[in-house]
Design an enzyme around this catalytic site. Sequence first.
Site, short mmCIF file in Angstrom:
data_model
loop_
_atom_site.label_atom_id
_atom_site.label_comp_id
_atom_site.label_asym_id
_atom_site.label_seq_id
_atom_site.Cartn_x
_atom_site.Cartn_y
_atom_site.Cartn_z
N LYS A 251 26.05 -1.01 -24.66
CA LYS A 251 26.77 -0.33 -23.57
C LYS A 251 28.01 -1.15 -23.19
O LYS A 251 27.96 -2.38 -23.16
CB LYS A 251 25.84 -0.17 -22.36
CG LYS A 251 26.40 0.70 -21.25
CD LYS A 251 25.35 0.90 -20.16
CE LYS A 251 25.88 1.76 -19.02
NZ LYS A 251 24.86 1.96 -17.96
N SER B 200 24.05 6.56 -16.66
CA SER B 200 25.37 6.21 -17.15
C SER B 200 25.37 5.66 -18.58
O SER B 200 26.43 5.53 -19.17
CB SER B 200 26.00 5.18 -16.21
OG SER B 200 25.24 3.99 -16.21
N SER C 118 19.86 4.74 -15.01
CA SER C 118 20.91 4.93 -16.02
C SER C 118 20.46 4.74 -17.46
O SER C 118 21.18 5.11 -18.38
CB SER C 118 22.07 3.98 -15.74
OG SER C 118 22.69 4.38 -14.54
#
Lengths: 490, 487
Positions: free
Chosen positions: A81, A156, A180
């Site tokens: 990420k 996210s 997330s």
Amino acid sequence: MSKYLSMPIHKLIEEFKTDPSKTFDYLDSLYDNIKRVENKIRSFITIIPQETLDRYVENLIKENKHRIDNLKLFGIPIAVKDNISTKGIRTTCASKMLENYVPPYNATVVEKILREGGIIIGKTNMDEFAMGSTTETSAFYPTKNPWDTTRVPGGSSGGSATALASGEAPLALGSDTGGSIRNPASFCGVYGLKPTYGLVSRYGLIAYASSMDQIGPMARNVVDLAILLSVIAGHDPRDSTSVPFVQSVDYVQELYKLHHKEPKLRIGVIKEFFEGSEEPVKKATAKAVDLLCSYHECQEISLPFSKQIIAAYYIIAMAEASSNLARFDGVRYGMKIDFTNRSWDEAFTEVRTKGFGYEVRKRIAIGAYILSAGYRDMYYIRALKLRRVLKERFDQIFKGYDIVVSPTMPILPPRLGEFFEDPLRIYLADVNTVAANLVGIPAISIPVDFYNGLPIGLQAMAKQFSEPLLLYIAKQLEDRTGFRDILAQL
Amino acid sequence: MNNDQTLKTIIGLEIHVQLTKLKTKLFCATSADYREKKPNTHVCPICLGLPGTLPTVNRKAVEYAIAVAKALNCEISDRLMFVRKHYFYPDLPKNYQISQYIGPGFAPIAKNGYVKITVDGKPKIVRIRRINIEEDPGRVVYIGSIETSPYSLIDYNRSGVTLLEIVTEPDLGSPKEARIFLEKLIAILEYLGVTDPGLEGAFRVDANISFEGFGRVEIKNIGSIRDVEKALTYEIVRQRRIIAGGGKIERETRHWDSNKGVTISLRSKEFEEDYRYFPDPDLPPLRISKEFIEQVVKSLPELPDERIDRFMKQYSLDEYRATVLVLNKWLADLFEMCAKHYDKYKKLADLLITDFLRWINEFNIDYKNLRLDLLQIVKLLRLWDEGVLSVKMVKELLPQIIKGGIDVEDYVKSSGYTRLVDKEYLEKVVEEVFRESPKAVQDALENPKAVNYLIGLVMKKTSGRADPQLVREIILSMLDKMRSTGS
Ligand SMILES: [Zn+2]
């Protein structure tokens, strides 16, 4: 399609160890796939060119000739990420503010992955500074759900989930502040684990809300998930919130131990979270719960005040975010503007107006307001009190239950743009996931079914450091549903 | 209209002290020895506040803070808690400073202490409100002045260096008291070995001053003890003038311009900044155990108050002499070294306090660079005791010892630089003086006090080398002789 693409990493590693050169074949098939699917879904912000990785792997093999067998991730590409710092690889947090920021150091988890022979293949798309639940607030482009590209992948950590579901990477790292990791895992049909707060070092994770942020593994099957967790978990002296007594645990072994013993667990089923879900979600997750309950001992439990939990979560998250993001002012790194002939205040204002997207600006503003004198007691202190009450409630629950379950998300993946029209609905959709972050307990999302081709996930939570239990029931479900190593057809 | 002389002055101080003896910064392993280093060479991702970095507490800094807290008689917190104090400024890499705070749910490392001082011979207690541990920001450097500089440069070498913020209650009644308090405080810190107050920027003072019943003014960033006294004196005059004219004292923050010797208004306090304090979630509260505190206390060195007491007992010095010596640590050390070889302690103390200290200041010598053979001082005192040297000679030789490094005995031998005790010779000089100044002799015959003038003339003739006692005897006996002979 290459047989390698959907192969679990514990099998891949066996292949690579017997013949390291197979790693190059694997990278070939992976990059072919990336070329084919990336345009359709946009999992990545940065992809490391194949030539670079080929060279990297050559060195890796040369330097580790005699210890390949000891490397837990030898030759395995991992999608990271883009809020996790990678030395020499730009780390943007999906923000204009950090569009050109290249960290001079590696996050602890990245160091650990590299030490085990893992390979960083790219940095995945996300909601800007992890603020969002759809990966649509990325300053660059939204990521699309591989199971239905008109829909959001969740967020996210949306890019990490889609990279897995579409076969662009076999393992991924996400970060979870209020769900997330679990939210996109659920929407994309993969496994995602938010570890106990303090189990995985946050050093190098660009903070959103420090007291809840946690890096966690994402994978297409439970054993792979356990392998990645084993690599990244453990005490880090560079992180004061990292739990000191946790030595390295081999979660694969822990998982197998439980898997063979098959202990009967006491499972609490959170009534309100099922009742509040859309019909298809309710049905699918209830079916999965039935599977578990045919073996374990289940009981319905109540976790009231969900609206307050959401409010407390957002108040704490925004307060901490307003502080954590204060450092982005264009002076030292990231976005540059012309500072000539202006006061510092003017210059800072311009950088922060141009550099941050709407959602981030909104949360910073609300967060600053929440912490300001006169309002702190009304909002922040009350949120902390609720957090304490919730902790006590969970302590109570875990006296009677080993695991509590609920749907991960109360809804199916929404269409792109759908949520923008109804921001409150996005916030409320986090209701099932945020409690784990407020309390600091581990939680996992397990793919349990599809409805009209859209994945549905079941969430399981347990008390601190009970990751093995979560892996154990995930594995049980995986064995019964057969949801492992599946790829979306694109 | 107020009678301004009856107005009570209220002064409180906030002192920022760098713990310069720490090898590394407060929250990272970067070297804290940044002075005279190239800008931005003593930095790492943590003290630059790069995204994703996290602070970890320097244990030694906590030890030092506890030592200071103990020395200032404070209550020490059982928890180490940090808060974030937010404000935007380019030298603050995270745009918040990790600090400590007093308030519900928060606790500084220490609070409720006191320091004993002596003002005009009277003891006084100055209360310490609290002590915070915090990180120093970097530095913005301007070319020339802030108004004319075409650009600003930022140096983060200092960023993250450990500061203690020591806050007093408003117990100080005058600029002089503020100075005496600061001298004592700095001495305590020096004795603890946590800071070197001689280093540039090692401590900075914010001073609050008000007249009872009037608005409070804060003077920011004063760099030396002398400037604190000057700035406060300036403010008293300024504020008295305003009050006498029937004006109002604005609550405001002022800047001390040490070049011009004036304070300048910075900003009105009406727009006081909201620092949005909240507990730093990256630094969970750490327990400070009793054992840890005990360990620190056990290793505390002798502190000024204890040393003053000891000097009074061991060397029979009065409080004034003991205090002056002790508060100049190096001088006290010098005293004790000499005292091993010389036991007229008061005489030794006086020589050091009045003459030695004066010459060190006069020559602007940094005591750290003082290469002194302390036996020279002992020899000087002994020759004085033996009557070989007069007071005047001692005072003349001392600066030469300090500056020239001469050996007193050799010097005295080779130059014949000794006290004149040769009676025959002195009688000749006295006769000479009597011949030259008959008027003075006449006065002396009538008025015994006028004898001193004659002694002075003899001393002058002998360049001060004559033994004044002997000269007096000779003159008196010659005057007697003149009286008896009636001539
Ligand atoms: Zn540093």
